[in-house]
Design a protein around this motif. Structure first.
Motif, short mmCIF file in Angstrom:
data_model
loop_
_atom_site.label_atom_id
_atom_site.label_comp_id
_atom_site.label_asym_id
_atom_site.label_seq_id
_atom_site.Cartn_x
_atom_site.Cartn_y
_atom_site.Cartn_z
N ALA A 73 0.80 -1.23 0.00
CA ALA A 73 0.00 0.00 0.00
C ALA A 73 0.82 1.27 0.00
O ALA A 73 0.27 2.36 0.02
N ALA A 74 2.15 1.16 -0.03
CA ALA A 74 3.00 2.34 -0.02
C ALA A 74 4.29 2.03 -0.77
O ALA A 74 4.55 0.89 -1.13
N GLU A 75 5.09 3.07 -1.00
CA GLU A 75 6.32 2.93 -1.78
C GLU A 75 7.41 2.36 -0.87
O GLU A 75 8.24 3.09 -0.33
N LEU A 76 7.39 1.04 -0.70
CA LEU A 76 8.27 0.38 0.25
C LEU A 76 9.54 -0.13 -0.41
O LEU A 76 9.53 -0.58 -1.56
N THR A 77 10.65 -0.08 0.34
CA THR A 77 11.87 -0.76 -0.10
C THR A 77 11.84 -2.17 0.48
O THR A 77 11.36 -2.39 1.60
N ALA A 78 12.34 -3.13 -0.28
CA ALA A 78 12.25 -4.53 0.13
C ALA A 78 13.33 -5.33 -0.56
O ALA A 78 14.07 -4.83 -1.42
N MET A 79 13.42 -6.61 -0.18
CA MET A 79 14.24 -7.57 -0.89
C MET A 79 13.29 -8.64 -1.42
O MET A 79 12.45 -9.16 -0.67
N GLY A 80 13.41 -8.98 -2.69
CA GLY A 80 12.54 -9.98 -3.28
C GLY A 80 13.34 -11.15 -3.82
O GLY A 80 14.45 -10.97 -4.34
N GLN A 81 12.80 -12.36 -3.69
CA GLN A 81 13.49 -13.56 -4.15
C GLN A 81 12.48 -14.54 -4.72
O GLN A 81 11.49 -14.87 -4.06
N ILE A 82 12.70 -15.01 -5.95
CA ILE A 82 11.87 -16.07 -6.50
C ILE A 82 12.39 -17.38 -5.92
O ILE A 82 13.53 -17.78 -6.18
N SER A 83 11.58 -18.04 -5.11
CA SER A 83 12.04 -19.23 -4.38
C SER A 83 11.64 -20.54 -5.05
O SER A 83 12.21 -21.59 -4.74
N GLU A 84 10.66 -20.50 -5.96
CA GLU A 84 10.27 -21.69 -6.71
C GLU A 84 10.03 -21.32 -8.16
O GLU A 84 9.12 -20.54 -8.46
N ALA A 85 10.87 -21.84 -9.07
CA ALA A 85 10.72 -21.58 -10.50
C ALA A 85 11.66 -22.51 -11.26
O ALA A 85 12.74 -22.84 -10.78
N SER A 86 11.24 -22.92 -12.43
CA SER A 86 12.06 -23.75 -13.30
C SER A 86 11.57 -23.56 -14.73
O SER A 86 10.45 -23.08 -14.95
N PRO A 87 12.38 -23.94 -15.73
CA PRO A 87 11.90 -23.84 -17.11
C PRO A 87 10.61 -24.64 -17.34
O PRO A 87 9.75 -24.22 -18.13
N ALA A 88 10.47 -25.76 -16.64
CA ALA A 88 9.27 -26.57 -16.80
C ALA A 88 8.07 -25.94 -16.12
O ALA A 88 6.94 -26.02 -16.63
N GLU A 89 8.29 -25.30 -14.95
CA GLU A 89 7.22 -24.64 -14.21
C GLU A 89 7.71 -23.27 -13.76
O GLU A 89 8.14 -23.08 -12.63
N PRO A 90 7.66 -22.27 -14.65
CA PRO A 90 8.17 -20.94 -14.32
C PRO A 90 7.34 -20.27 -13.22
O PRO A 90 6.18 -20.61 -13.00
N TYR A 91 8.00 -19.31 -12.57
CA TYR A 91 7.24 -18.41 -11.69
C TYR A 91 6.40 -17.51 -12.57
O TYR A 91 6.88 -16.95 -13.57
N LEU A 92 5.13 -17.37 -12.23
CA LEU A 92 4.21 -16.56 -13.03
C LEU A 92 3.32 -15.76 -12.10
O LEU A 92 2.75 -16.31 -11.15
N ALA A 93 3.21 -14.47 -12.34
CA ALA A 93 2.38 -13.61 -11.49
C ALA A 93 1.81 -12.47 -12.32
O ALA A 93 2.38 -12.06 -13.33
N VAL A 94 0.68 -11.95 -11.86
CA VAL A 94 0.06 -10.80 -12.51
C VAL A 94 -0.05 -9.68 -11.49
O VAL A 94 -0.47 -9.89 -10.35
N ASN A 95 0.39 -8.48 -11.89
CA ASN A 95 0.40 -7.30 -11.02
C ASN A 95 -0.55 -6.25 -11.57
O ASN A 95 -0.66 -6.07 -12.78
N LEU A 96 -1.21 -5.53 -10.65
CA LEU A 96 -1.99 -4.36 -11.03
C LEU A 96 -1.58 -3.22 -10.10
O LEU A 96 -1.79 -3.29 -8.88
N ASN A 97 -0.98 -2.16 -10.66
CA ASN A 97 -0.66 -0.98 -9.87
C ASN A 97 -1.96 -0.32 -9.41
O ASN A 97 -2.90 -0.17 -10.20
N LEU A 98 -1.99 0.08 -8.14
CA LEU A 98 -3.23 0.55 -7.53
C LEU A 98 -3.49 2.03 -7.84
O LEU A 98 -2.57 2.85 -7.86
N ASP A 99 -4.76 2.34 -8.06
CA ASP A 99 -5.21 3.71 -8.32
C ASP A 99 -6.07 4.16 -7.15
O ASP A 99 -7.20 3.67 -6.98
N PRO A 100 -5.58 5.08 -6.30
CA PRO A 100 -6.36 5.52 -5.14
C PRO A 100 -7.73 6.07 -5.51
O PRO A 100 -8.69 5.94 -4.74
N ALA A 101 -7.85 6.70 -6.70
CA ALA A 101 -9.14 7.28 -7.10
C ALA A 101 -10.20 6.19 -7.26
O ALA A 101 -11.38 6.39 -6.92
#
Length: 293
Positions: A73-101
């Motif tokens: 909900a805010a402009e946070l600094t973080a560390m991110g790590q993909i912990s499960e992924a492979s060519p056979a089963e890639p990591y896949l996610a969908v993001n939507l940037n939030l619009d307060p309006a």
């Protein structure tokens, strides 16, 4: 789960691309696990479709996989790590940037809700069947771009409604209010990002937020997982990294430009956050950028 399988099928077709009519919606795919990497979040909701991710914010560790929804909900600094992924089963996610309006408009229609107490600016929960169905219909628009102009806003409103009435609804409500506790903290965060190279005091940050120093410090850390001065340091180092890669500038010059008076301190803190000295890290990133299609 049928909705996740259908979502994955559509998402795979559109991973890495951005549709101009849905610019805040993105699909991410990675074919291998990664080491922890520093990043700065914008307010966003993310649904993991396959694989798993680990996110470190302050001293908290979030681990989540397929079917999990994370809201930041805010402009946070973080560390991110993909912990499960492979060519056979890639990591896949969908993001939507939030619009307060959009969220504010929905809250008016819903009659408003009481503001929650100070809480972290992030949270994870499993998506309900109704929420997954809304995500599926929104992502399906990527296959029918002629429908986006009419159906896109409606489906985004429905998605926000599902989130507002779900486990992370209190977190999402904080984004909408122009006078909410979170909005005051975000105001100070924006001020820090504008003045990151200057010598800033917690007192000055608290004044921008309109809070006493003690209340500000407590609420800032509750939202970001960092103290105000730690947040400024992270913003400085992210900007330094950007300049090193994009502008090919010398490490010493960049260190002074972002507010460091000592080259050795800059190099030491940069390595602590990014895992390598400034020039070596920037060269490695540049290699990745040059190899990208």
């Amino acid at each position: 789960m049928i909705e996740l399988a259908e979502l994955r099928a559509t998402a795979f077709r559109h991973a890495g691309s951005i549709h101009p009519a849905l610019p805040r919606l993105r699909v991410y795919r990675l074919d291998q696990q990664t080491e922890p990497a520093a990043l700065v979040y914008d307010p966003v909701v993310c649904l993991v479709l396959q694989g798993a991710k680990r996110t470190f914010i302050g001293n908290q560790v979030l681990e989540y996989g397929a079917g999990a929804c994370i809201i930041v909900a805010a402009e946070l600094t973080a560390m991110g790590q993909i912990s499960e992924a492979s060519p056979a089963e890639p990591y896949l996610a969908v993001n939507l940037n939030l619009d307060p309006a959009v969220i504010s408009s929905l809250l008016l229609d819903m009659g408003g809700m009481a503001e929650p107490t100070a809480a972290p600016g992030f949270g994870v929960s499993q998506a309900s069947p109704a929420l997954l169905d809304t995500w599926r219909r929104l992502v399906d628009l990527l296959d029918r771009p002629e429908e986006i102009r009419v159906m896109g806003p409606n489906l985004e409103h429905e998605l926000m409604f599902r989130l507002l009435t779900g486990p992370q609804g209190a977190l999402l409500r904080q984004i909408a209010g122009s006078d909410s506790r979170l909005s005051h903290i975000r105001r100070s965060m924006a001020w820090v990002r504008q003045h990151f190279a200057e010598h800033l005091s917690v007192e000055a940050m608290a004044t921008v937020a309109g809070m006493s120093v003690s209340v500000f410090h407590r609420r800032f850390k509750a939202v970001t997982g960092l103290s105000p001065l730690q947040y400024q340091k992270h913003i400085r180092l992210h900007e330094a990294r950007r300049r090193l890669v994009i502008e090919h500038a010398e490490a010493g010059t960049v260190g002074y430009a972002v507010g460091y008076e000592s080259a050795s301190q800059f190099s030491r803190e940069y390595k602590r956050l990014f895992g390598a000295p400034p020039r070596r890290d920037a060269d490695a990133l540049q290699t990745i950028v040059d190899a990208s299609p």
